[in-house]
Design a protein around this motif. Structure first.
Motif, PDB file in Angstrom:
ATOM      1  N   ASP A 260     -10.690 193.226   8.936  1.00 31.51           N
ATOM      2  CA  ASP A 260      -9.768 193.500  10.042  1.00 31.51           C
ATOM      3  C   ASP A 260      -9.032 192.237  10.488  1.00 31.51           C
ATOM      4  O   ASP A 260      -7.828 192.269  10.769  1.00 31.51           O
ATOM      5  CB  ASP A 260     -10.527 194.108  11.223  1.00 31.51           C
ATOM      6  CG  ASP A 260     -10.881 195.570  11.004  1.00 31.51           C
ATOM      7  OD1 ASP A 260     -10.338 196.173  10.055  1.00 31.51           O
ATOM      8  OD2 ASP A 260     -11.697 196.109  11.777  1.00 31.51           O
ATOM      9  N   LEU A 261      -9.732 191.115  10.555  1.00 30.50           N
ATOM     10  CA  LEU A 261      -9.088 189.865  10.956  1.00 30.50           C
ATOM     11  C   LEU A 261      -8.043 189.428   9.932  1.00 30.50           C
ATOM     12  O   LEU A 261      -6.963 188.940  10.288  1.00 30.50           O
ATOM     13  CB  LEU A 261     -10.138 188.772  11.151  1.00 30.50           C
ATOM     14  CG  LEU A 261     -11.037 188.932  12.383  1.00 30.50           C
ATOM     15  CD1 LEU A 261     -12.226 187.976  12.305  1.00 30.50           C
ATOM     16  CD2 LEU A 261     -10.256 188.698  13.671  1.00 30.50           C
ATOM     17  N   LEU A 262      -8.356 189.612   8.659  1.00 32.78           N
ATOM     18  CA  LEU A 262      -7.398 189.264   7.610  1.00 32.78           C
ATOM     19  C   LEU A 262      -6.166 190.170   7.669  1.00 32.78           C
ATOM     20  O   LEU A 262      -5.034 189.711   7.464  1.00 32.78           O
ATOM     21  CB  LEU A 262      -8.066 189.351   6.235  1.00 32.78           C
ATOM     22  CG  LEU A 262      -9.125 188.273   5.959  1.00 32.78           C
ATOM     23  CD1 LEU A 262      -9.883 188.582   4.676  1.00 32.78           C
ATOM     24  CD2 LEU A 262      -8.478 186.892   5.875  1.00 32.78           C
ATOM     25  N   ARG A 263      -6.381 191.448   7.969  1.00 30.46           N
ATOM     26  CA  ARG A 263      -5.244 192.361   8.137  1.00 30.46           C
ATOM     27  C   ARG A 263      -4.380 191.925   9.317  1.00 30.46           C
ATOM     28  O   ARG A 263      -3.151 191.945   9.248  1.00 30.46           O
ATOM     29  CB  ARG A 263      -5.742 193.791   8.382  1.00 30.46           C
ATOM     30  CG  ARG A 263      -6.300 194.509   7.183  1.00 30.46           C
ATOM     31  CD  ARG A 263      -6.486 195.994   7.481  1.00 30.46           C
ATOM     32  NE  ARG A 263      -7.327 196.629   6.482  1.00 30.46           N
ATOM     33  CZ  ARG A 263      -8.622 196.875   6.641  1.00 30.46           C
ATOM     34  NH1 ARG A 263      -9.221 196.555   7.778  1.00 30.46           N
ATOM     35  NH2 ARG A 263      -9.322 197.447   5.681  1.00 30.46           N
ATOM     36  N   LEU A 264      -5.034 191.537  10.397  1.00 31.15           N
ATOM     37  CA  LEU A 264      -4.316 191.145  11.610  1.00 31.15           C
ATOM     38  C   LEU A 264      -3.376 189.967  11.340  1.00 31.15           C
ATOM     39  O   LEU A 264      -2.277 189.891  11.896  1.00 31.15           O
ATOM     40  CB  LEU A 264      -5.328 190.795  12.703  1.00 31.15           C
ATOM     41  CG  LEU A 264      -4.833 190.682  14.147  1.00 31.15           C
ATOM     42  CD1 LEU A 264      -4.276 192.013  14.636  1.00 31.15           C
ATOM     43  CD2 LEU A 264      -5.970 190.218  15.053  1.00 31.15           C
ATOM     44  N   LYS A 265      -3.805 189.058  10.463  1.00 33.25           N
ATOM     45  CA  LYS A 265      -3.007 187.862  10.172  1.00 33.25           C
ATOM     46  C   LYS A 265      -2.094 188.027   8.958  1.00 33.25           C
ATOM     47  O   LYS A 265      -1.276 187.146   8.677  1.00 33.25           O
ATOM     48  CB  LYS A 265      -3.934 186.663   9.920  1.00 33.25           C
ATOM     49  CG  LYS A 265      -4.721 186.202  11.134  1.00 33.25           C
ATOM     50  CD  LYS A 265      -5.450 184.902  10.871  1.00 33.25           C
ATOM     51  CE  LYS A 265      -4.487 183.730  10.803  1.00 33.25           C
ATOM     52  NZ  LYS A 265      -5.176 182.423  10.813  1.00 33.25           N
ATOM     53  N   SER A 266      -2.216 189.133   8.251  1.00 35.07           N
ATOM     54  CA  SER A 266      -1.568 189.253   6.940  1.00 35.07           C
ATOM     55  C   SER A 266      -0.049 189.127   6.993  1.00 35.07           C
ATOM     56  O   SER A 266       0.567 188.585   6.072  1.00 35.07           O
ATOM     57  CB  SER A 266      -1.966 190.573   6.274  1.00 35.07           C
ATOM     58  OG  SER A 266      -1.530 191.680   7.055  1.00 35.07           O
ATOM     59  N   LYS A 267       0.590 189.609   8.047  1.00 34.89           N
ATOM     60  CA  LYS A 267       2.045 189.514   8.154  1.00 34.89           C
ATOM     61  C   LYS A 267       2.484 188.502   9.214  1.00 34.89           C
ATOM     62  O   LYS A 267       3.664 188.419   9.544  1.00 34.89           O
ATOM     63  CB  LYS A 267       2.639 190.894   8.458  1.00 34.89           C
ATOM     64  CG  LYS A 267       2.539 191.861   7.284  1.00 34.89           C
ATOM     65  CD  LYS A 267       3.335 193.129   7.536  1.00 34.89           C
ATOM     66  CE  LYS A 267       3.299 194.040   6.312  1.00 34.89           C
ATOM     67  NZ  LYS A 267       4.079 195.294   6.538  1.00 34.89           N
ATOM     68  N   ASN A 268       1.518 187.753   9.728  1.00 38.32           N
ATOM     69  CA  ASN A 268       1.814 186.696  10.698  1.00 38.32           C
ATOM     70  C   ASN A 268       0.829 185.556  10.472  1.00 38.32           C
ATOM     71  O   ASN A 268      -0.115 185.373  11.237  1.00 38.32           O
ATOM     72  CB  ASN A 268       1.711 187.232  12.128  1.00 38.32           C
ATOM     73  CG  ASN A 268       2.091 186.189  13.171  1.00 38.32           C
ATOM     74  OD1 ASN A 268       2.508 185.083  12.839  1.00 38.32           O
ATOM     75  ND2 ASN A 268       1.933 186.526  14.443  1.00 38.32           N
ATOM     76  N   GLU A 270       0.932 182.565  11.059  1.00 30.60           N
ATOM     77  CA  GLU A 270       0.878 181.576  12.137  1.00 30.60           C
ATOM     78  C   GLU A 270       0.113 182.091  13.357  1.00 30.60           C
ATOM     79  O   GLU A 270      -0.017 181.378  14.355  1.00 30.60           O
ATOM     80  CB  GLU A 270       2.298 181.181  12.564  1.00 30.60           C
ATOM     81  CG  GLU A 270       3.100 180.499  11.468  1.00 30.60           C
ATOM     82  CD  GLU A 270       2.394 179.267  10.929  1.00 30.60           C
ATOM     83  OE1 GLU A 270       1.958 178.426  11.747  1.00 30.60           O
ATOM     84  OE2 GLU A 270       2.255 179.153   9.702  1.00 30.60           O
ATOM     85  N   LEU A 271      -0.377 183.315  13.294  1.00 28.85           N
ATOM     86  CA  LEU A 271      -1.118 183.889  14.416  1.00 28.85           C
ATOM     87  C   LEU A 271      -2.353 183.050  14.732  1.00 28.85           C
ATOM     88  O   LEU A 271      -3.131 182.709  13.841  1.00 28.85           O
ATOM     89  CB  LEU A 271      -1.546 185.320  14.079  1.00 28.85           C
ATOM     90  CG  LEU A 271      -2.408 186.046  15.116  1.00 28.85           C
ATOM     91  CD1 LEU A 271      -1.649 186.244  16.415  1.00 28.85           C
ATOM     92  CD2 LEU A 271      -2.901 187.385  14.565  1.00 28.85           C
ATOM     93  N   LYS A 272      -2.526 182.712  15.997  1.00 26.55           N
ATOM     94  CA  LYS A 272      -3.692 181.951  16.435  1.00 26.55           C
ATOM     95  C   LYS A 272      -4.800 182.917  16.851  1.00 26.55           C
ATOM     96  O   LYS A 272      -4.539 183.922  17.519  1.00 26.55           O
ATOM     97  CB  LYS A 272      -3.337 181.035  17.606  1.00 26.55           C
ATOM     98  CG  LYS A 272      -2.168 180.088  17.331  1.00 26.55           C
ATOM     99  CD  LYS A 272      -2.415 179.215  16.118  1.00 26.55           C
ATOM    100  CE  LYS A 272      -1.239 178.268  15.881  1.00 26.55           C
ATOM    101  NZ  LYS A 272      -1.392 177.515  14.607  1.00 26.55           N
ATOM    102  N   LEU A 273      -6.018 182.594  16.458  1.00 25.19           N
ATOM    103  CA  LEU A 273      -7.174 183.430  16.777  1.00 25.19           C
ATOM    104  C   LEU A 273      -8.238 182.577  17.456  1.00 25.19           C
ATOM    105  O   LEU A 273      -8.662 181.555  16.906  1.00 25.19           O
ATOM    106  CB  LEU A 273      -7.762 184.054  15.510  1.00 25.19           C
ATOM    107  CG  LEU A 273      -6.901 185.062  14.738  1.00 25.19           C
ATOM    108  CD1 LEU A 273      -7.605 185.463  13.451  1.00 25.19           C
ATOM    109  CD2 LEU A 273      -6.627 186.288  15.593  1.00 25.19           C
ATOM    110  N   HIS A 274      -8.668 182.996  18.636  1.00 29.39           N
ATOM    111  CA  HIS A 274      -9.702 182.265  19.372  1.00 29.39           C
ATOM    112  C   HIS A 274     -10.950 183.124  19.478  1.00 29.39           C
ATOM    113  O   HIS A 274     -10.885 184.295  19.865  1.00 29.39           O
ATOM    114  CB  HIS A 274      -9.209 181.910  20.778  1.00 29.39           C
ATOM    115  CG  HIS A 274     -10.257 181.250  21.628  1.00 29.39           C
ATOM    116  ND1 HIS A 274     -10.430 179.881  21.674  1.00 29.39           N
ATOM    117  CD2 HIS A 274     -11.206 181.776  22.455  1.00 29.39           C
ATOM    118  CE1 HIS A 274     -11.428 179.597  22.498  1.00 29.39           C
ATOM    119  NE2 HIS A 274     -11.920 180.726  22.981  1.00 29.39           N
TER     120      HIS A 274
END
Length: 484
Positions: A260-268, A270-274
């Motif tokens: 799920d985390l990889l999907r969340l970043k797949s098209k962005n 540069e997305l920051k995750l904390h």
């Protein structure tokens, strides 16, 4: 060389500038939102229980802080006594039936938004960021606790953002019982008197299989689209370690969460995750989960108490023991650096009473001076929260403009520099003036922060500091890039 008075003026100038920060970013928070039942403890409350139920102290558990879940009032009182004695925070899980006893003996209470996702979503909205939240279970009681400006992702053919208050999907509400105590109160547990050395709290949460700490399958396929619409995601709740019916084992849960985390970043990308740390009951499970998930994050938040437990679980017993024996900025820095390297996370933000320690692994994409300014902004936000409680509106932050940074923080910075110099590290007047020490593969920051005596509430302070600092850092970095 600048004298102490000159350094204070310099740091006050940093603070005055930091307070003008505006959050121009899109923030997402998941997964754990709940309703906090806040009980402010006083000596009379405990005395009343002792009078009514003197047997409650009989046969206490040998290690009260290790009981998971807490199921009896005897276990609870032993836990409360132990935590007040040392003045440390505690998070645990309770049998929901214990709530009936709480309702009988703790009549003075209030309710407020709780859970990392809920607290962060409301705080970000109050500070003017575009704020959104995702929690799989959302009752009408829970939804009403959110700021009206907070958005929720509705899934149709794609993602549509709607007000969270219009997103009710269940009737069950997760309750967390928060037992807060002020510094200097003397409690009498039977024949033993204990005076609290500092203000803190004990948190016991209820659980339900419905409250899955993950994305529902319905939204999972739309996570790439969701990720494109946000700049930073603050995630917490992974300490639950499983989702009933979908990820029964820890390995299955890690795989589901990673995907799920990889999907969340797949098209962005540069997305920051904390990731905000919450302890798991089993140290081996915690190590396995964090070693797998933490490298997917760009930032990690933790406090001075939690890092001891984490270091011990990761195999750094000596560092954990050093912090326990002599907690100071330098020992916390060594611990934070070990965590950054072990978990492969580029940013560690350790929040403590009166100062913050931040480790940034190179290459880090933001100027450390911006990181420091963001931390000072977060300190101001958190200080206002300590004074008045709740989510802090942006317009209230400037009341801290003339409130001095703590003597504790200034002293810790000075002692950090002295210890670093004694070990041959590149620390000197520049570090005293900026709070920033540069080494070969990382930067270390020690940032003095505010201390508010007898805070109205201590709940959510770590979440407030972590989210305000990182969102401010992202906003300030974007503004600097536009300016260049």
């Amino acid at each position: 060389m600048v004298d102490k008075g000159g350094r204070r003026v310099m740091w006050h100038d940093y603070l005055r500038h930091a307070i003008t920060t505006k959050l121009n970013c899109r923030v997402f928070a998941g997964f754990n939102a709940n309703v906090d039942v806040v009980i402010k403890l006083n000596a009379d409350m405990i005395a009343g229980i002792m009078k009514q139920e003197p047997q409650i102290l009989d046969n206490p558990p040998a290690e009260p802080t290790e009981v998971w879940p807490v199921t009896t009032n005897t276990e609870f009182m032993a836990l409360l006594k132990e935590c007040i004695k040392v003045g440390k925070s505690h998070y645990g899980v309770m049998d929901s039936k214990l709530g009936d006893w709480f309702s009988q003996v703790f009549l003075q209470r209030s309710e407020a938004m709780g859970g990392q996702a809920g607290i962060i979503a409301n705080q970000m909205a109050a500070l003017g960021a575009t704020s959104s939240v995702y929690s799989p279970v959302l009752s009408s009681k829970q939804a009403a606790s959110f700021d009206s400006r907070v958005l929720y992702p509705e899934v149709n053919s794609g993602i549509t953002w709607i007000p969270v208050r219009e997103s009710v999907n269940d009737q069950w509400t997760k309750l967390n019982y928060i037992f807060e105590y002020a510094k200097g109160i003397t409690f009498k547990f039977g024949d033993e008197e204990i005076t609290s050395p500092r203000a803190n709290r004990v948190i016991l949460g209820t659980r339900n299989p419905k409250a899955a700490m993950g994305f529902d399958p319905e939204i999972a396929s739309h996570l790439p689209e969701l990720g494109q619409t946000i700049d930073v995601a603050f995630m917490a709740g992974y300490h639950h370690g499983r989702i009933e019916g979908r990820a029964e084992t820890l390995d299955e849960y890690i795989k589901l969460s990673s995907d799920d985390l990889l999907r969340l970043k797949s098209k962005n990308p540069e997305l920051k995750l904390h990731l905000e740390y919450v302890p798991m009951p089993d140290a081996d499970d915690e190590k396995k989960l964090l070693k797998s998930l933490a490298p997917l994050f760009t930032s990690f938040g933790i406090n001075e108490n939690e890092i001891r437990r984490l270091l011990a679980g990761l195999g750094y017993g000596e560092l954990a023991a050093e912090i326990a024996e002599n907690e100071r900025a330098f020992s916390l820095y060594k611990g934070a650096l070990a965590v950054a390297r072990e978990l492969n996370v580029p940013r560690i933000h350790l929040h403590n009473l009166g100062y913050y320690v931040v480790v940034l692994m190179k290459p880090y994409g933001v100027d450390p001076e911006i990181v420091r300014q963001a931390c000072l902004f977060a300190s101001a936000v958190n200080a206002v929260k300590a004074m008045q409680g709740g989510a802090v509106p942006l317009e209230d932050v400037d009341q801290m403009v003339d409130y001095p940074l703590s003597d504790v923080g200034m002293k810790q910075l000075q002692e950090f520099v002295s210890e670093a110099q004694s070990l041959g590290l590149p620390a000197g007047e520049a570090v005293l003036a900026t709070g920033i020490m540069e080494l070969d593969d990382h930067w270390a920051l020690v940032v003095p922060a505010h201390i508010v005596p007898n805070p109205v509430s201590t709940v959510g302070m770590g979440d407030t500091v972590s989210s305000s600092a990182y969102a401010a850092e992202i906003s300030l970095a974007a503004a600097a890039q536009r300016g260049s």
